[in-house]
Structures are given as structure tokens and as C-alpha cells.
Design a protein around this motif. Structure first.
Motif, mmCIF file in Angstrom:
data_model
loop_
_atom_site.group_PDB
_atom_site.id
_atom_site.type_symbol
_atom_site.label_atom_id
_atom_site.label_comp_id
_atom_site.label_asym_id
_atom_site.label_seq_id
_atom_site.Cartn_x
_atom_site.Cartn_y
_atom_site.Cartn_z
ATOM 1 N N ALA A 277 0.629 -1.191 -0.060
ATOM 2 C CA ALA A 277 -0.008 0.149 -0.056
ATOM 3 C C ALA A 277 0.951 1.229 0.245
ATOM 4 C CB ALA A 277 -0.899 -0.025 1.331
ATOM 5 N N ARG B 24 -0.681 7.652 -4.509
ATOM 6 C CA ARG B 24 -1.867 8.368 -3.769
ATOM 7 C C ARG B 24 -2.557 9.522 -4.281
ATOM 8 N NH1 ARG B 24 -1.591 8.334 2.790
ATOM 9 N NH2 ARG B 24 -0.807 6.430 2.352
ATOM 10 N N ARG B 25 -3.621 9.208 -4.518
ATOM 11 C CA ARG B 25 -4.436 10.224 -5.519
ATOM 12 C C ARG B 25 -5.312 10.993 -4.577
ATOM 13 N NH1 ARG B 25 -5.039 9.040 -10.908
ATOM 14 N NH2 ARG B 25 -3.390 7.057 -11.461
ATOM 15 N N CYS B 26 -5.694 12.189 -5.234
ATOM 16 C CA CYS B 26 -6.531 13.151 -4.715
ATOM 17 C C CYS B 26 -7.905 12.671 -4.665
ATOM 18 C CB CYS B 26 -6.646 14.553 -5.260
ATOM 19 S SG CYS B 26 -7.784 15.781 -4.917
ATOM 20 N N ARG C 196 -8.732 13.075 -8.452
ATOM 21 C CA ARG C 196 -8.042 11.761 -8.742
ATOM 22 C C ARG C 196 -6.595 12.133 -9.134
ATOM 23 N NH1 ARG C 196 -8.927 8.093 -5.932
ATOM 24 N NH2 ARG C 196 -8.406 6.604 -7.055
ATOM 25 N N LYS D 172 -2.665 12.554 -9.202
ATOM 26 C CA LYS D 172 -1.584 11.724 -8.605
ATOM 27 C C LYS D 172 -1.094 12.802 -7.690
ATOM 28 C CE LYS D 172 -0.679 7.723 -11.499
ATOM 29 N NZ LYS D 172 0.216 7.241 -12.328
ATOM 30 N N ARG E 77 -0.018 17.051 5.398
ATOM 31 C CA ARG E 77 -1.153 17.058 4.304
ATOM 32 C C ARG E 77 -0.713 17.808 3.245
ATOM 33 N NH1 ARG E 77 -6.877 16.802 6.676
ATOM 34 N NH2 ARG E 77 -7.207 16.420 4.478
ATOM 35 N N VAL F 128 -4.926 16.606 0.916
ATOM 36 C CA VAL F 128 -4.842 15.427 0.769
ATOM 37 C C VAL F 128 -3.834 14.642 1.918
ATOM 38 C CG1 VAL F 128 -4.097 13.320 -0.679
ATOM 39 C CG2 VAL F 128 -5.281 15.293 -1.550
ATOM 40 N N GLU F 129 -4.007 13.611 2.694
ATOM 41 C CA GLU F 129 -3.129 12.789 3.594
ATOM 42 C C GLU F 129 -1.945 12.418 2.829
ATOM 43 O OE1 GLU F 129 -3.071 12.801 7.065
ATOM 44 O OE2 GLU F 129 -4.992 13.811 7.238
ATOM 45 N N VAL F 130 -0.734 12.792 3.378
ATOM 46 C CA VAL F 130 0.461 11.917 2.674
ATOM 47 C C VAL F 130 1.308 11.251 3.828
ATOM 48 C CG1 VAL F 130 0.611 13.676 0.918
ATOM 49 C CG2 VAL F 130 1.643 14.239 2.972
ATOM 50 N N PRO F 131 1.856 10.429 3.420
ATOM 51 C CA PRO F 131 2.748 9.355 4.363
ATOM 52 C C PRO F 131 3.941 10.027 5.033
ATOM 53 C CG PRO F 131 2.888 8.597 2.250
ATOM 54 C CD PRO F 131 2.037 9.783 2.006
#
Length: 64
Positions: A7, A12-14, A18, A20, A46, A56-59
């Protein structure tokens, strides 16, 4: 294979348009064309979508 590792490698998309936002790279993950906002309390980041301007959440996580 670890499902969480898989995963983490997926783009990761909006959720709105959508686009990227986070894409895998040879050396890790890349946040593309985005403004980052970091919570001072939790350190979670984010990214602002360059197309629709939603967050958008980012890792990523920052610590002091």
C-alpha cells in the motif's frame, strides 16, 4: 508480501479530482507539485492538490 508495504508503494491520489499526489520513486516516495501543511500537534502532513486545491493526507510525519 506485507500488505502495508504494498500500500505504501501505490500512488496516492486526490479523492476529489484523482490527480496523483504521491508517487513511488526508486529511492522512496515523491510528493508532486504540492504545498505541504504539517500539524504542530501531531506532526502529520497533508498536501494541497495542485488541480482542485483540496487537502490530501500524505505518508509523512515530522518530529521536533
Amino acid at each position: 508480501m506485507d500488505p502495508s508495504a504494498t500500500a505504501a508503494q501505490l500512488p496516492r491520489r486526490c479523492p476529489v479530482c484523482r490527480t496523483k499526489i504521491v508517487v513511488p520513486d526508486e529511492e522512496g516516495l515523491v510528493v508532486r507539485n504540492a504545498i505541504l501543511r504539517v500539524s504542530g500537534q501531531t506532526g502529520h502532513a497533508r498536501a494541497k492538490c495542485p488541480r482542485c486545491k483540496s487537502w490530501v493526507e500524505v505518508p509523512l510525519k515530522y518530529s521536533a
